[in-house]
Each structure stands twice: as structure tokens, then as C-alpha cells.
Design a protein around this motif. Structure first.
Motif, PDB file in Angstrom:
ATOM      1  N   UNK A  90      20.056  31.521  47.357  1.00  0.00           N
ATOM      2  CA  UNK A  90      21.197  31.043  46.577  1.00  0.00           C
ATOM      3  C   UNK A  90      20.676  30.288  45.366  1.00  0.00           C
ATOM      4  N   UNK A  92      21.646  27.562  42.283  1.00  0.00           N
ATOM      5  CA  UNK A  92      22.624  26.568  41.849  1.00  0.00           C
ATOM      6  C   UNK A  92      22.210  25.986  40.503  1.00  0.00           C
ATOM      7  N   UNK A  95      26.562  27.680  36.966  1.00  0.00           N
ATOM      8  CA  UNK A  95      27.808  28.094  37.584  1.00  0.00           C
ATOM      9  C   UNK A  95      28.239  29.430  36.999  1.00  0.00           C
ATOM     10  N   UNK A  97      27.680  29.512  41.141  1.00  0.00           N
ATOM     11  CA  UNK A  97      26.588  29.628  42.080  1.00  0.00           C
ATOM     12  C   UNK A  97      26.690  30.981  42.770  1.00  0.00           C
TER      13      UNK A  97
END
Lengths: 108, 115
Positions: A90, A92, A95, A97
């Protein structure tokens, strides 16, 4: 949006072996803002690694993360039976995400 | 030990609004970001958005027009509303702590959109 591509889709290994899972981003992820999660069937994901290489609380040291920019790797040094699961990366750094599509680690 | 628990209807009709609440126990909702993530059956994870305990929000752009998140610090709860749902919104919905990576997760709640 940053697209994360994980490889391989499925990894077949035996307990005791070393696992290497890759995650490639479509563009550089700022400040190595990348995480790894483990998910077992019927369970919520569990955070393993954040900031590309920092282990979350309670995660065994056989799990390690490395890499930066567009390529990160999750390594499991010696597979235990409980490590066979789905793994997601993932990002982050920006944006929205986003998550990779996952790598299934299965028992050979 | 922080624990999160999702609650709400498991079945929602098409075009209606999905409403879920996440109750936080074992810790305060204050000074943290709180996130909703969903996972369609057999598929991967999708970040829906987050809310700060003060009420500021950040939503995933494709869902932005349909999502409202709110927080009730007196009850240690935060909520998700997703309007005009379709079958594509059928998923396990997770609440989690964090506005970047997510260190505590609820067990998830399956919400099915069907008439």
C-alpha cells in the motif's frame, strides 16, 4: 493515482524457505511511504511493515522490507506455516492511497 | 489493546444509503485519524477515505460525491455513509486506525447491495 503492481501473483514455497515479494509503483512514492499487510482468509489485514522498512509492533524479525522510490520488496527469511497468506502493499505518499492487487503465498 | 468494531445493516437496497459505524474501545478516538477500507468478495482492498478526530476528511476521488464520514468523540465512534449504492458497492467494509498506514483494524462487515 499511483498504481501498485505486485509480483508474482502466486508464490509457491515450502516452510523454511525464503520468500521475496515485489511491489512496483507507477511513479515514485515520496519518502518511501509504503506499507505491507498480511491477510488470512476471513480475517482483516494485519500491518507488517510501514515506511518501506519499519516493522510494526509485534511483527517477527523474519519479516523485512526494503527498497524505495518505485520498487519495494517484502522478504520473509524462513517461512513458518502461519506465514502462508495473502500479502498486499500500500502506498500513502499521495492521495488517493492505493493497494497492490496482492500476492498469494501458498504452500508448495 | 485498541479494538474496533463495525456495525450496521448487512443488506442495503440499490439506490439507498449504506450506513456503518465503527466503535473504538481500549483507546481514545482523539488525536488519531480513522479510515474506511472495503474489499469486494474475492478481490483486493480499496481505500475509501479517512476522518480526523476533529472532523476533517479526505475521500477517495471516485467515491467523493457519495461519501460522508463523521465522528462522535463522546461515543468514541466514527461513521460512514455511502449514498446511491449499486451492486458494485457490495463488499466487506473495514474500519481502521490511521490516516496513512493502518495499524488496528475491525473484523469487517459484509454489506450486500441487493433488492
Amino acid at each position: 493515482e499511483i498504481v501498485l503492481t505486485q509480483s508474482p501473483g502466486t508464490l509457491s514455497l515450502s516452510p523454511g524457505e525464503r520468500a521475496t515479494l515485489s511491489c512496483r509503483a507507477s511513479q515514485s512514492v515520496s519518502s518511501s511511504y509504503l506499507a505491507w499487510y498480511q491477510q488470512k482468509p476471513g480475517q482483516a489485514p494485519r500491518l507488517l511493515i510501514y515506511s518501506a522498512s519499519s516493522r510494526a509492533i509485534g511483527i517477527p524479525d523474519r519479516f523485512s522490507g526494503s527498497g524505495s522510490g518505485t520498487d519495494v520488496t517484502l522478504t520473509i527469511s524462513r517461512l513458518e506455516p502461519e506465514d502462508f497468506a495473502m500479502y498486499y502493499c500500500q502506498q500513502y505518499g499521495s492521495s488517493p492511497y492505493t493497494f497492490g492487487q496482492g500476492t498469494k503465498l501458498e504452500i508448495k | 489493546q485498541v479494538q474496533l468494531q463495525e456495525s450496521g445493516p448487512g443488506l442495503v437496497k440499490p439506490s439507498e444509503t449504506l450506513s456503518l459505524t465503527c466503535t473504538v474501545s481500549g483507546g481514545s478516538i482523539n488525536s488519531h485519524y480513522w479510515t474506511w477500507i472495503r474489499q469486494p468478495p474475492g478481490k483486493g482492498l480499496e481505500w475509501i477515505g479517512y476522518i480526523y478526530y476533529s472532523g476533517s476528511t479526505n475521500y477517495n476521488f471516485p467515491l467523493k460525491s457519495r461519501v460522508i464520514m463523521s465522528v462522535d468523540t463522546s461515543k468514541n465512534q466514527f461513521s460512514l455513509k455511502l449514498s446511491s449504492v449499486t451492486a458494485a458497492d457490495t463488499a466487506v467494509y473495514y474500519c481502521a486506525r490511521g490516516g496513512a498506514f493502518f495499524d488496528y483494524w475491525g473484523q469487517g462487515i459484509l454489506v450486500t447491495v441487493s433488492s
